[in-house]
Design an enzyme around this catalytic site. Structure first.
Site, mmCIF file in Angstrom:
data_model
loop_
_atom_site.group_PDB
_atom_site.id
_atom_site.type_symbol
_atom_site.label_atom_id
_atom_site.label_comp_id
_atom_site.label_asym_id
_atom_site.label_seq_id
_atom_site.Cartn_x
_atom_site.Cartn_y
_atom_site.Cartn_z
ATOM 1 N N GLY A 111 1.129 -1.255 -0.068
ATOM 2 C CA GLY A 111 0.034 -0.138 -0.086
ATOM 3 C C GLY A 111 0.973 1.129 0.013
ATOM 4 O O GLY A 111 1.972 1.139 -0.785
ATOM 5 N N GLU A 112 0.583 2.124 0.715
ATOM 6 C CA GLU A 112 1.258 3.455 1.123
ATOM 7 C C GLU A 112 1.773 3.596 2.139
ATOM 8 O O GLU A 112 1.194 3.759 3.137
ATOM 9 C CB GLU A 112 0.561 4.635 0.647
ATOM 10 C CG GLU A 112 1.270 5.830 0.123
ATOM 11 C CD GLU A 112 2.274 5.743 -0.797
ATOM 12 O OE1 GLU A 112 2.015 4.863 -1.910
ATOM 13 O OE2 GLU A 112 3.558 6.180 -0.798
ATOM 14 N N SER A 113 3.184 3.289 2.473
ATOM 15 C CA SER A 113 3.691 3.069 3.769
ATOM 16 C C SER A 113 3.602 4.159 4.845
ATOM 17 O O SER A 113 3.289 4.329 5.892
ATOM 18 C CB SER A 113 5.389 2.717 3.547
ATOM 19 O OG SER A 113 5.955 3.746 2.990
ATOM 20 N N CYS A 137 6.140 -5.562 0.472
ATOM 21 C CA CYS A 137 6.203 -3.986 -0.229
ATOM 22 C C CYS A 137 6.191 -2.956 0.798
ATOM 23 O O CYS A 137 7.122 -2.833 1.519
ATOM 24 C CB CYS A 137 5.238 -4.111 -1.331
ATOM 25 S SG CYS A 137 5.779 -2.870 -2.463
ATOM 26 N N ARG A 183 12.882 3.526 -0.796
ATOM 27 C CA ARG A 183 11.226 3.531 -1.395
ATOM 28 C C ARG A 183 11.284 3.762 -2.845
ATOM 29 O O ARG A 183 12.221 4.727 -3.335
ATOM 30 C CB ARG A 183 10.580 4.784 -0.658
ATOM 31 C CG ARG A 183 10.275 4.491 0.902
ATOM 32 C CD ARG A 183 9.373 5.628 1.440
ATOM 33 N NE ARG A 183 8.087 5.331 0.732
ATOM 34 C CZ ARG A 183 7.038 6.557 0.704
ATOM 35 N NH1 ARG A 183 7.579 7.731 1.038
ATOM 36 N NH2 ARG A 183 5.931 6.393 0.236
ATOM 37 N N ILE A 230 5.321 -3.594 -7.529
ATOM 38 C CA ILE A 230 4.540 -2.337 -7.772
ATOM 39 C C ILE A 230 5.169 -1.193 -7.012
ATOM 40 O O ILE A 230 4.852 -1.097 -5.858
ATOM 41 C CB ILE A 230 2.788 -2.453 -7.485
ATOM 42 C CG1 ILE A 230 2.291 -3.797 -8.059
ATOM 43 C CG2 ILE A 230 2.089 -1.307 -7.495
ATOM 44 C CD1 ILE A 230 1.127 -4.460 -7.451
ATOM 45 N N ARG A 231 5.310 -0.275 -7.880
ATOM 46 C CA ARG A 231 6.254 0.790 -7.120
ATOM 47 C C ARG A 231 7.013 0.209 -5.874
ATOM 48 O O ARG A 231 7.241 0.951 -4.689
ATOM 49 C CB ARG A 231 5.294 2.106 -6.785
ATOM 50 C CG ARG A 231 4.977 2.926 -7.983
ATOM 51 C CD ARG A 231 3.756 3.747 -7.937
ATOM 52 N NE ARG A 231 3.716 4.124 -6.382
ATOM 53 C CZ ARG A 231 4.471 5.521 -6.044
ATOM 54 N NH1 ARG A 231 5.219 5.990 -6.539
ATOM 55 N NH2 ARG A 231 4.154 6.002 -4.936
ATOM 56 N N HIS A 254 4.731 -8.453 -4.483
ATOM 57 C CA HIS A 254 3.353 -8.769 -4.048
ATOM 58 C C HIS A 254 3.131 -10.268 -4.302
ATOM 59 O O HIS A 254 2.316 -10.543 -5.293
ATOM 60 C CB HIS A 254 2.404 -7.847 -4.609
ATOM 61 C CG HIS A 254 2.371 -6.580 -4.127
ATOM 62 N ND1 HIS A 254 1.331 -6.007 -3.400
ATOM 63 C CD2 HIS A 254 2.991 -5.525 -4.358
ATOM 64 C CE1 HIS A 254 1.540 -4.829 -3.112
ATOM 65 N NE2 HIS A 254 2.553 -4.465 -3.630
ATOM 66 N N GLU A 261 1.140 -12.379 -2.962
ATOM 67 C CA GLU A 261 -0.591 -12.587 -2.776
ATOM 68 C C GLU A 261 -1.359 -12.524 -4.300
ATOM 69 O O GLU A 261 -2.372 -12.864 -4.328
ATOM 70 C CB GLU A 261 -0.752 -11.790 -1.757
ATOM 71 C CG GLU A 261 -1.268 -9.927 -2.234
ATOM 72 C CD GLU A 261 -0.067 -9.297 -2.154
ATOM 73 O OE1 GLU A 261 0.941 -9.771 -1.920
ATOM 74 O OE2 GLU A 261 -0.173 -7.966 -2.437
HETATM 75 N N1 GLN Z 1 5.507 2.831 -3.028
HETATM 76 C C1 GLN Z 1 4.847 2.439 -1.741
HETATM 77 C C2 GLN Z 1 5.575 2.904 -0.406
HETATM 78 O O1 GLN Z 1 6.471 3.445 -0.524
HETATM 79 C C3 GLN Z 1 4.929 0.822 -1.821
HETATM 80 C C4 GLN Z 1 4.097 0.328 -2.810
HETATM 81 C C5 GLN Z 1 3.438 -0.810 -2.689
HETATM 82 O O2 GLN Z 1 3.428 -1.459 -1.496
HETATM 83 N N2 GLN Z 1 2.980 -1.664 -3.484
HETATM 84 O O3 GLN Z 1 5.128 3.103 0.496
#
Ligand code: GLN
Length: 187
Positions: free
Chosen positions: A47-49, A79, A106, A132-133, A168, A170
């Protein structure tokens, strides 16, 4: 066995689907009383940390989970979850649980290569890995075991009872969740 999945933001439902398919009981951690209940393993999803870090504190879940992780609750971070566990974030100034002896960077693959799929070995099985990012694990402490690499970069690692994948799993495979379940059983 019961696994708690942090569900304040991000890709938590896919973890539940994998655990359901493996016949493992799980529940979502959304508030303090969920975090305080009894469980055998914790999943920190992607997600977005920065957002998760903020919500963990706002919802008063942070201290409870931090104590559990510090006292040895097995945890699996994917992630953004890896960023939440790491002792150092190279290119940002926030820290969360600081429990895993690793340094991360990150969004380390840049914008162009923000998302990609790889195929590599994890625990003797070749699996698909969706990035993913994703962050990169740029340093590991002495006790950290490297479990997988893609183009030389560490993408899966274990620090005692903490399992981490920068991809990921999952989305593509149940192999890493099976490894986590074995890890819990082995304790
Ligand atoms: N870019 C997100 C972060 O820095 C991590 C991306 C993800 O969990 N898929 O938090």
């Amino acid at each position: 066995m019961k696994i708690g999945i942090l569900a304040v933001q991000g890709a938590f439902i896919e973890h539940k689907h994998i655990l359901d398919s493996l016949g493992i009981e799980s529940f979502e951690i959304r508030q303090k009383k969920d975090a305080m209940s009894d469980f055998d393993g914790l999943i920190l999803p992607g997600g977005e940390s920065t957002v998760m870090n903020k919500l963990l504190r706002e919802l008063d879940i942070f201290e409870t989970l931090k104590k559990k992780i510090n006292s040895g609750l097995p945890v699996f971070g994917t992630c953004a979850g890896v960023i939440l566990l790491s002792k150092k974030v190279k290119n940002d100034n926030f820290l969360c649980f600081e429990s895993a002896d690793i340094e991360v960077e990150r969004n380390a693959y840049g914008r162009q290569l923000g998302s990609f799929l790889a195929k590599e070995e994890f625990n003797d099985s070749e699996i698909k890995m969706s990035f993913i990012r994703a962050p990169k694990i740029t340093k590991t402490g002495k006790g950290v075991e490297v479990l997988a690499r893609v183009n030389g970069d560490i993408v899966a690692a274990r620090d005692k009872k903490q399992l981490m994948t920068t991809f990921h799993p999952e989305l593509n495979t149940d192999i890493v969740h099976k490894y986590f379940i074995e890890m819990i059983k082995g304790i």
